[in-house]
Motif scaffolding. Structure first.
Motif, PDB file in Angstrom:
ATOM      1  N   TYR A  10      11.758  -0.728   5.325  1.00 38.53           N
ATOM      2  CA  TYR A  10      12.829  -0.130   4.515  1.00 38.53           C
ATOM      3  C   TYR A  10      14.071  -1.016   4.404  1.00 38.53           C
ATOM      4  O   TYR A  10      15.067  -0.604   3.813  1.00 38.53           O
ATOM      5  CB  TYR A  10      13.215   1.236   5.087  1.00 38.53           C
ATOM      6  CG  TYR A  10      12.118   2.274   4.945  1.00 38.53           C
ATOM      7  CD1 TYR A  10      11.851   2.862   3.717  1.00 38.53           C
ATOM      8  CD2 TYR A  10      11.340   2.651   6.038  1.00 38.53           C
ATOM      9  CE1 TYR A  10      10.845   3.813   3.573  1.00 38.53           C
ATOM     10  CE2 TYR A  10      10.329   3.607   5.904  1.00 38.53           C
ATOM     11  CZ  TYR A  10      10.081   4.172   4.676  1.00 38.53           C
ATOM     12  OH  TYR A  10       9.080   5.106   4.525  1.00 38.53           O
ATOM     13  N   HIS A  11      14.012  -2.210   4.995  1.00 39.77           N
ATOM     14  CA  HIS A  11      15.137  -3.158   4.929  1.00 39.77           C
ATOM     15  C   HIS A  11      16.438  -2.490   5.374  1.00 39.77           C
ATOM     16  O   HIS A  11      17.455  -2.519   4.665  1.00 39.77           O
ATOM     17  CB  HIS A  11      15.286  -3.722   3.515  1.00 39.77           C
ATOM     18  CG  HIS A  11      14.108  -4.494   3.048  1.00 39.77           C
ATOM     19  ND1 HIS A  11      13.880  -5.810   3.386  1.00 39.77           N
ATOM     20  CD2 HIS A  11      13.032  -4.119   2.291  1.00 39.77           C
ATOM     21  CE1 HIS A  11      12.745  -6.228   2.853  1.00 39.77           C
ATOM     22  NE2 HIS A  11      12.210  -5.226   2.189  1.00 39.77           N
ATOM     23  N   THR A  12      16.386  -1.901   6.546  1.00 40.75           N
ATOM     24  CA  THR A  12      17.559  -1.236   7.091  1.00 40.75           C
ATOM     25  C   THR A  12      17.683  -1.558   8.568  1.00 40.75           C
ATOM     26  O   THR A  12      16.809  -2.202   9.158  1.00 40.75           O
ATOM     27  CB  THR A  12      17.456   0.297   6.884  1.00 40.75           C
ATOM     28  OG1 THR A  12      18.705   0.897   7.203  1.00 40.75           O
ATOM     29  CG2 THR A  12      16.371   0.891   7.758  1.00 40.75           C
ATOM     30  N   GLU A  13      18.772  -1.131   9.189  1.00 41.48           N
ATOM     31  CA  GLU A  13      19.020  -1.421  10.604  1.00 41.48           C
ATOM     32  C   GLU A  13      19.242  -0.115  11.362  1.00 41.48           C
ATOM     33  O   GLU A  13      20.000   0.747  10.913  1.00 41.48           O
ATOM     34  CB  GLU A  13      20.240  -2.334  10.738  1.00 41.48           C
ATOM     35  CG  GLU A  13      20.589  -2.704  12.164  1.00 41.48           C
ATOM     36  CD  GLU A  13      21.825  -3.579  12.252  1.00 41.48           C
ATOM     37  OE1 GLU A  13      22.438  -3.630  13.343  1.00 41.48           O
ATOM     38  OE2 GLU A  13      22.186  -4.201  11.231  1.00 41.48           O
ATOM     39  N   PHE A  14      18.590   0.020  12.509  1.00 37.15           N
ATOM     40  CA  PHE A  14      18.718   1.219  13.329  1.00 37.15           C
ATOM     41  C   PHE A  14      19.643   0.965  14.519  1.00 37.15           C
ATOM     42  O   PHE A  14      19.612  -0.111  15.124  1.00 37.15           O
ATOM     43  CB  PHE A  14      17.350   1.650  13.869  1.00 37.15           C
ATOM     44  CG  PHE A  14      16.542   2.477  12.901  1.00 37.15           C
ATOM     45  CD1 PHE A  14      16.352   3.830  13.116  1.00 37.15           C
ATOM     46  CD2 PHE A  14      15.963   1.894  11.786  1.00 37.15           C
ATOM     47  CE1 PHE A  14      15.607   4.592  12.227  1.00 37.15           C
ATOM     48  CE2 PHE A  14      15.218   2.638  10.892  1.00 37.15           C
ATOM     49  CZ  PHE A  14      15.038   4.002  11.114  1.00 37.15           C
ATOM     50  N   THR A  15      20.442   1.966  14.844  1.00 36.02           N
ATOM     51  CA  THR A  15      21.249   1.947  16.059  1.00 36.02           C
ATOM     52  C   THR A  15      20.917   3.198  16.858  1.00 36.02           C
ATOM     53  O   THR A  15      21.059   4.318  16.360  1.00 36.02           O
ATOM     54  CB  THR A  15      22.758   1.939  15.739  1.00 36.02           C
ATOM     55  OG1 THR A  15      23.058   0.778  14.959  1.00 36.02           O
ATOM     56  CG2 THR A  15      23.578   1.922  17.017  1.00 36.02           C
ATOM     57  N   GLN A  28       3.819   6.766   0.998  1.00 36.36           N
ATOM     58  CA  GLN A  28       4.776   6.775  -0.110  1.00 36.36           C
ATOM     59  C   GLN A  28       6.009   7.636   0.188  1.00 36.36           C
ATOM     60  O   GLN A  28       6.574   8.261  -0.704  1.00 36.36           O
ATOM     61  CB  GLN A  28       4.105   7.287  -1.403  1.00 36.36           C
ATOM     62  CG  GLN A  28       2.855   6.532  -1.822  1.00 36.36           C
ATOM     63  CD  GLN A  28       3.140   5.099  -2.258  1.00 36.36           C
ATOM     64  OE1 GLN A  28       4.263   4.738  -2.584  1.00 36.36           O
ATOM     65  NE2 GLN A  28       2.102   4.275  -2.254  1.00 36.36           N
ATOM     66  N   ASN A  29       6.426   7.656   1.457  1.00 36.75           N
ATOM     67  CA  ASN A  29       7.588   8.454   1.847  1.00 36.75           C
ATOM     68  C   ASN A  29       8.855   7.612   1.869  1.00 36.75           C
ATOM     69  O   ASN A  29       8.807   6.414   2.144  1.00 36.75           O
ATOM     70  CB  ASN A  29       7.390   9.075   3.230  1.00 36.75           C
ATOM     71  CG  ASN A  29       6.260  10.076   3.273  1.00 36.75           C
ATOM     72  OD1 ASN A  29       5.189   9.804   3.815  1.00 36.75           O
ATOM     73  ND2 ASN A  29       6.477  11.252   2.702  1.00 36.75           N
ATOM     74  N   THR A  30       9.996   8.248   1.608  1.00 42.01           N
ATOM     75  CA  THR A  30      11.278   7.584   1.786  1.00 42.01           C
ATOM     76  C   THR A  30      11.592   7.546   3.278  1.00 42.01           C
ATOM     77  O   THR A  30      10.976   8.264   4.084  1.00 42.01           O
ATOM     78  CB  THR A  30      12.403   8.331   1.058  1.00 42.01           C
ATOM     79  OG1 THR A  30      12.587   9.623   1.672  1.00 42.01           O
ATOM     80  CG2 THR A  30      12.075   8.512  -0.419  1.00 42.01           C
ATOM     81  N   THR A  84       0.813  -1.219   0.000  1.00 40.77           N
ATOM     82  CA  THR A  84       0.000   0.000   0.000  1.00 40.77           C
ATOM     83  C   THR A  84       0.841   1.262   0.000  1.00 40.77           C
ATOM     84  O   THR A  84       0.387   2.323  -0.443  1.00 40.77           O
ATOM     85  CB  THR A  84      -0.917   0.027   1.230  1.00 40.77           C
ATOM     86  OG1 THR A  84      -0.110   0.099   2.424  1.00 40.77           O
ATOM     87  CG2 THR A  84      -1.779  -1.229   1.295  1.00 40.77           C
ATOM     88  N   GLY A  85       2.074   1.169   0.513  1.00 36.96           N
ATOM     89  CA  GLY A  85       2.931   2.344   0.615  1.00 36.96           C
ATOM     90  C   GLY A  85       2.590   3.230   1.794  1.00 36.96           C
ATOM     91  O   GLY A  85       3.165   4.305   1.959  1.00 36.96           O
TER      92      GLY A  85
END
Length: 350
Positions: free
Chosen positions: A294-299, A316-318, A273-274
Motif C-alpha cells: 500500500y506504499h504507506t508507513e506503520f507506527t 482487492q481490499n483497500t 493479482t490484488g
C-alpha cells in the motif's frame, strides 16, 4: 558527466581560491549544478577532496597542462594511484618552490580525477541512468495507479504505482536499454541478437527474452528481481548472478552484496493479482507486506504487537478494509495521518 566538465570544475575550484573565476567557466559549472541535486552533491565531494589536499600556492595555475596530465590517468589502476601518492610525498621534500606551485596544482587536480576513477563503476551507472532519462520516452504512475506499455520490440511492461519507465521510441544498435524507477512486471520479447537491459540504481539486469518482476524504489535502497520464465543475468557491484525461474535475487546498496534464494513470499506479485495471503505470518512481516503493497508507513505504539502471527486472505481490499477486518479478531485502533498509519493497542488475535 561529460569529460569536459572535469576540466571546468578543476579550473573553477583552482581559480575560486584566487577569487578570479573566468566567467565562461563559472557559467558551465553553475549550469551543471542547477541540473540536479546529484550534481551538487558530486561537486561538494570533489571540492572537499581538493580542500583536503592543502593550500593552493599563490600562482596562476596552468589548467590546460594540468588537465592534459590528469585526464590521461582517469582509467589508471590503483597501483598507479599509489605510485603517484608516493611521488607526491617525495615531491614535498625535494622540489623547489616554483616547481612545487605547479606540481601542487597537478596533484590536487589529480586527486579529484582519481577520486572519480576509484568510484568509476558506480559513477558510470549514475551517469548512464541520467543519460537514459534525457534521451528517452517516459511513462509514469501515481499512487494507486498501474499502467501497461508495449515497447517497440513487442516487450510488454506493467508498471506498479509510483513508478517510472524510460524507454526509446525504437531500439537501435545491438542492445535494448531501458531505465526503471519503482516496480514493473516485464514480458520481454525474445531477440537473441539484442540483449534487453534494465537499469535500476546500481544494478543492471540483462535478458534475451524472459518474464520477471523487478523492483527498485530509491527510499528502499535495494533492487529485487523475481524470475518466472527464462534466465537473467543480474549484475551489481562488479558481480554477476545468474537467476533461474522461481528464484528471487536482491542487491543491497548498504552492504553492496547480492543474495539469491527460492521465492517463499506468496505476496511478491500481490500488486498484480490484488490478493494478499497470510498463513501464520509474523505480525512484523505482515506489517512490512502491507507497507510495501500500500506504499504507506506503520507506527506501532506497543512492541508486544510483534509477538504473534496472523492468518487470513484479502482480495482487492483497500488498506482501511484490511485493518477493519483484522480488528474483528484483535483489539486495536488505527488512525491515518497522510501516508502514515498509527496503530494503538494489540494487533495479536484474541
Amino acid at each position: 558527466m561529460q569529460p569536459e566538465i572535469y576540466e571546468h570544475i578543476a579550473e573553477y575550484i583552482a581559480s575560486e581560491a584566487t577569487g578570479k573565476v573566468p566567467e565562461q567557466v563559472r557559467q558551465h559549472v553553475e549550469n551543471w549544478l542547477k541540473q540536479s541535486l546529484e550534481n551538487q552533491k558530486e561537486f561538494e565531494l570533489l571540492k572537499k577532496s581538493w580542500d583536503l589536499s592543502g593550500e593552493l600556492p599563490a600562482t596562476k595555475p596552468d589548467v590546460n597542462a594540468a588537465w592534459l596530465k590528469v585526464s590521461s590517468r582517469v582509467s589508471t589502476s590503483e597501483k598507479t594511484l599509489k605510485k603517484n601518492q608516493t611521488a607526491q610525498k617525495d615531491f614535498k621534500v625535494h622540489s623547489t618552490a616554483t616547481k612545487k606551485a605547479t606540481s601542487w596544482f597537478y596533484m590536487r587536480a589529480a586527486s579529484i580525477v582519481f577520486l572519480i576513477a576509484l568510484g568509476v563503476a558506480s559513477w558510470l551507472f549514475v551517469q548512464s541512468n541520467a543519460w537514459l532519462k534525457l534521451q528517452n520516452e517516459n511513462i509514469a504512475t501515481t499512487s494507486g495507479q498501474t499502467k501497461t506499455v508495449t515497447l517497440a520490440d513487442g516487450t510488454k511492461v506493467k508498471l506498479n504505482s509510483n513508478s517510472s519507465l524510460y524507454y526509446p521510441k525504437a531500439f537501435e544498435g545491438n542492445t535494448r536499454k531501458v531505465l526503471l524507477e519503482g516496480e514493473a512486471y516485464f514480458d520481454v520479447s525474445t531477440d537473441t541478437s539484442k540483449p534487453f537491459t534494465i537499469h535500476t540504481g546500481e544494478v543492471e539486469t540483462t535478458v534475451l527474452g524472459t518474464v520477471f518482476n523487478l523492483r527498485y524504489f530509491k527510499d528502499e535502497s535495494f533492487t529485487e528481481l523475481l524470475l518466472e520464465e527464462g534466465k537473467v543475468a543480474f549484475t551489481a557491484a562488479g558481480k554477476e548472478e545468474i537467476v533461474l525461474p522461481g528464484e528471487v535475487v536482491q542487491f543491497s546498496e548498504s552492504t553492496e552484496k547480492i543474495s539469491k534464494q527460492k521465492n517463499s513470499n506468496p505476496n511478491i506479485l500481490a500488486w498484480q493479482t490484488g490478493e494478499l495471503k497470510f498463513n501464520e505470518t509474523p505480525i512484523n512481516e505482515l506489517i512490512n507486506t502491507l507497507q510495501r503493497y500500500y506504499h504507506t508507513e506503520f507506527t506501532l505504539d506497543n512492541s508486544a504487537n510483534l509477538d504473534c502471527s496472523y492468518t487470513g486472505t484479502f482480495n482487492q481490499n483497500t488498506l482501511e478494509e484490511v485493518l477493519e477486518i483484522m480488528q474483528l479478531s484483535s483489539s486495536f485502533t488505527f488512525k491515518k495521518q497522510g501516508n502514515k498509519i498509527l496503530v494503538t493497542g494489540q494487533l495479536c488475535p484474541e
